[in-house]
Scaffold this motif. Sequence first.
Motif, PDB file in Angstrom:
ATOM      1  N   GLU A 320     -22.656 -24.868  19.217  1.00  0.00           N
ATOM      2  CA  GLU A 320     -24.106 -24.639  19.113  1.00  0.00           C
ATOM      3  C   GLU A 320     -24.673 -24.184  20.447  1.00  0.00           C
ATOM      4  N   PHE A 321     -24.186 -24.771  21.520  1.00  0.00           N
ATOM      5  CA  PHE A 321     -24.635 -24.379  22.856  1.00  0.00           C
ATOM      6  C   PHE A 321     -24.220 -22.933  23.149  1.00  0.00           C
ATOM      7  N   VAL A 322     -22.996 -22.581  22.805  1.00  0.00           N
ATOM      8  CA  VAL A 322     -22.518 -21.216  23.051  1.00  0.00           C
ATOM      9  C   VAL A 322     -23.338 -20.210  22.256  1.00  0.00           C
ATOM     10  N   GLU A 323     -23.606 -20.519  21.014  1.00  0.00           N
ATOM     11  CA  GLU A 323     -24.421 -19.602  20.198  1.00  0.00           C
ATOM     12  C   GLU A 323     -25.830 -19.460  20.775  1.00  0.00           C
ATOM     13  N   THR A 324     -26.350 -20.527  21.332  1.00  0.00           N
ATOM     14  CA  THR A 324     -27.670 -20.464  21.961  1.00  0.00           C
ATOM     15  C   THR A 324     -27.639 -19.571  23.192  1.00  0.00           C
ATOM     16  N   LEU A 325     -26.583 -19.693  24.000  1.00  0.00           N
ATOM     17  CA  LEU A 325     -26.461 -18.811  25.160  1.00  0.00           C
ATOM     18  C   LEU A 325     -26.382 -17.352  24.725  1.00  0.00           C
ATOM     19  N   LYS A 326     -25.631 -17.073  23.682  1.00  0.00           N
ATOM     20  CA  LYS A 326     -25.532 -15.696  23.186  1.00  0.00           C
ATOM     21  C   LYS A 326     -26.891 -15.205  22.694  1.00  0.00           C
ATOM     22  N   TYR A 327     -27.641 -16.105  22.072  1.00  0.00           N
ATOM     23  CA  TYR A 327     -28.991 -15.748  21.627  1.00  0.00           C
ATOM     24  C   TYR A 327     -29.874 -15.423  22.828  1.00  0.00           C
ATOM     25  N   MET A 328     -29.775 -16.227  23.872  1.00  0.00           N
ATOM     26  CA  MET A 328     -30.585 -16.000  25.065  1.00  0.00           C
ATOM     27  C   MET A 328     -30.217 -14.671  25.729  1.00  0.00           C
ATOM     28  N   VAL A 329     -28.940 -14.350  25.770  1.00  0.00           N
ATOM     29  CA  VAL A 329     -28.520 -13.063  26.330  1.00  0.00           C
ATOM     30  C   VAL A 329     -29.117 -11.918  25.510  1.00  0.00           C
ATOM     31  N   ALA A 330     -29.113 -12.059  24.195  1.00  0.00           N
ATOM     32  CA  ALA A 330     -29.689 -11.025  23.330  1.00  0.00           C
ATOM     33  C   ALA A 330     -31.194 -10.878  23.555  1.00  0.00           C
ATOM     34  N   GLN A 331     -31.825 -11.932  24.039  1.00  0.00           N
ATOM     35  CA  GLN A 331     -33.267 -11.901  24.301  1.00  0.00           C
ATOM     36  C   GLN A 331     -33.592 -11.391  25.705  1.00  0.00           C
ATOM     37  N   GLY A 332     -32.585 -11.007  26.447  1.00  0.00           N
ATOM     38  CA  GLY A 332     -32.820 -10.464  27.793  1.00  0.00           C
ATOM     39  C   GLY A 332     -32.317 -11.343  28.915  1.00  0.00           C
ATOM     40  N   GLY A 333     -31.533 -12.378  28.588  1.00  0.00           N
ATOM     41  CA  GLY A 333     -31.027 -13.281  29.607  1.00  0.00           C
ATOM     42  C   GLY A 333     -29.736 -12.797  30.231  1.00  0.00           C
ATOM     43  N   GLN A 334     -29.501 -13.223  31.467  1.00  0.00           N
ATOM     44  CA  GLN A 334     -28.241 -13.017  32.164  1.00  0.00           C
ATOM     45  C   GLN A 334     -27.760 -14.365  32.667  1.00  0.00           C
ATOM     46  N   ILE A 335     -26.451 -14.577  32.633  1.00  0.00           N
ATOM     47  CA  ILE A 335     -25.907 -15.879  32.984  1.00  0.00           C
ATOM     48  C   ILE A 335     -25.504 -15.917  34.448  1.00  0.00           C
ATOM     49  N   VAL A 336     -25.944 -16.956  35.131  1.00  0.00           N
ATOM     50  CA  VAL A 336     -25.541 -17.254  36.500  1.00  0.00           C
ATOM     51  C   VAL A 336     -24.654 -18.487  36.457  1.00  0.00           C
ATOM     52  N   LEU A 337     -23.485 -18.414  37.083  1.00  0.00           N
ATOM     53  CA  LEU A 337     -22.592 -19.561  37.124  1.00  0.00           C
ATOM     54  C   LEU A 337     -23.051 -20.529  38.211  1.00  0.00           C
ATOM     55  N   GLU A 338     -23.406 -21.746  37.801  1.00  0.00           N
ATOM     56  CA  GLU A 338     -23.912 -22.760  38.727  1.00  0.00           C
ATOM     57  C   GLU A 338     -22.848 -23.842  38.917  1.00  0.00           C
ATOM     58  N   GLY A 339     -21.746 -23.449  39.551  1.00  0.00           N
ATOM     59  CA  GLY A 339     -20.679 -24.390  39.796  1.00  0.00           C
ATOM     60  C   GLY A 339     -19.796 -24.598  38.569  1.00  0.00           C
ATOM     61  N   TYR A 340     -18.963 -25.606  38.636  1.00  0.00           N
ATOM     62  CA  TYR A 340     -18.081 -25.968  37.520  1.00  0.00           C
ATOM     63  C   TYR A 340     -18.642 -27.179  36.787  1.00  0.00           C
TER      64      TYR A 340
END
Length: 551
Positions: A320-340
């Motif tokens: 569910e979290f992964v699908e939400t991230l994909k949704y956010m990317v589709a809405q104009g988001g970019q992912i920043v890696l904040e550590g491990y």
Amino acid sequence: MNRVKEVMRFQHPRPIRPGPHFFKPLMVFLVSLLPAAGQSEPMPLRSKPAPPETALILYDSSEPYGWLGGLHAKMLANLLGHFQLDYTINPVESYSPGSIGLARATFYFGSVFNNPLPASFLEEVMATDKPVCWFRYNLWQVGRDSEFGSQFETRTGYRFEFMDLSGYEIINYKGNTFAKDQLDAELGRATILDPNLAAAPAMACRQTTSDCIPYIIHGGNFWYVADSPFAYLGEEDRYVVFSDVLHDILQVSHPESHRAIIRLEDVDPTSPTEQLRQAADYLHSEDVPFLVSVVPVYADPLGFFNQGIPKTVLMSRAPEFVETLKYMVAQGGQIVLEGYTHQYDGAANPYTGVSGDDYEFFRVTLDAQNNFVDYRPVPEDSKHWVQDRIRDALRQFKHTGLSVTAWQTPQYAASALDYTVFADSFPLTIQRVLYSDDAEGTGRGNGKKPGTIGTGTHLAGQFFPYVIQRDAYGQKVVPENIGNIVLVPVGGFPPRLPADLIRAAKKNLAVRDGWASAFIHPFLDLACLRELVKGVKASGYVYVPLAADLQ
């Protein structure tokens, strides 16, 4: 779930107290004067002439505050990364004759009162027609009572008077007012003698009267800054003024542009997905590209929020979290890696041991009064250890089909070695960065590959009002310069409301190519995000996505 971000404020010359647990207050700036036990003493630098088309940065290195000039010299060198200008840093005491003539511009940090300056340095400063920028002390060594007599005044159109301790609280520049911390009230006082030769683009003024004196003054090629703008940094500080004036000192201008970034902070596999989607929907409705800082593995090894039972959640096993991230990317988001994991091992570091609360790359302990007892790289810090954490983090994204655009150091704290690994691993970072007074490598220029340098005795945090193409570690750094929203007072610091960030953004318009880059935690009411975004837009900024070719 509330999370913690350390309160960090650039305090000179003593450390500060962190905020209490369970809050995310503004992360500003830090100088930690804690001794770095086990670290070797910095090796003295060998003097060498600056290579052609570099900036020459000189500083007073004598005790007891010689480290301060070296630290500020390194911070200035980072700003030169915006101009893609190489540099050489050396103690002024070991000045090599002819260096000023080889350099594009010369900067000198007078951080030690009455430090005897080499005759060759003084003579060449007075002879050159290239830009010279002198900070704080010792300008009297080329003044009217020196061997140069009135030569300096005749050439520049201004006169150095004395060091003024009476206190000027604000700096006026381009119609804006900026702070001057009165814990360091001293200013060098100068007087314009010939307005046809000299000008003062920035004035130091008292809040309650019209009494003002020049803060930055120049005549011809010679610039004088009345203190070191790298002490007591803040989002609305005179450091912002100097960052803009640096264009004029170097005679390298950039087109007027004002860009903005908004970042959703400390997002991990346990974050409420409904809140994340709501934030993404709002930002998409405003046509605002945005960043999502993701911690791919949630860890609560002490069970702090799980009734004493350890808990770990991997992003790759949170559909569910992964699908939400994909949704956010589709809405104009970019992912920043904040550590491990955004935390360290199975210990409180220094708070709960939980992802988002604690440091990952630094070992931090506090006493009962929340003073720093220990603040240093973790014991296992090594190139291999850092690379393994990055690989493990990226593997989580590979399993989900998501990609990472940039890196962000958890709690903005890592060792010099770590930062060089981040520079090798990611084309972009968005963060504030820790630098040390370690002398190793300070003679290196922006155009050269940095080596692994140790963490010195003193640490300073630095933020940037514009993109730094290459910092001292080789990182490309995108600004985070107006902070974050904090609704509840923490550790003696006041709340930081959307209006405060908007005010800082407006002041940063004084930088001709300044940014307004902020972050917000998604657990805050959506109204905070709305107010901030609308206010930054109304101030004249344009929200932009991250790209490797950002200038």
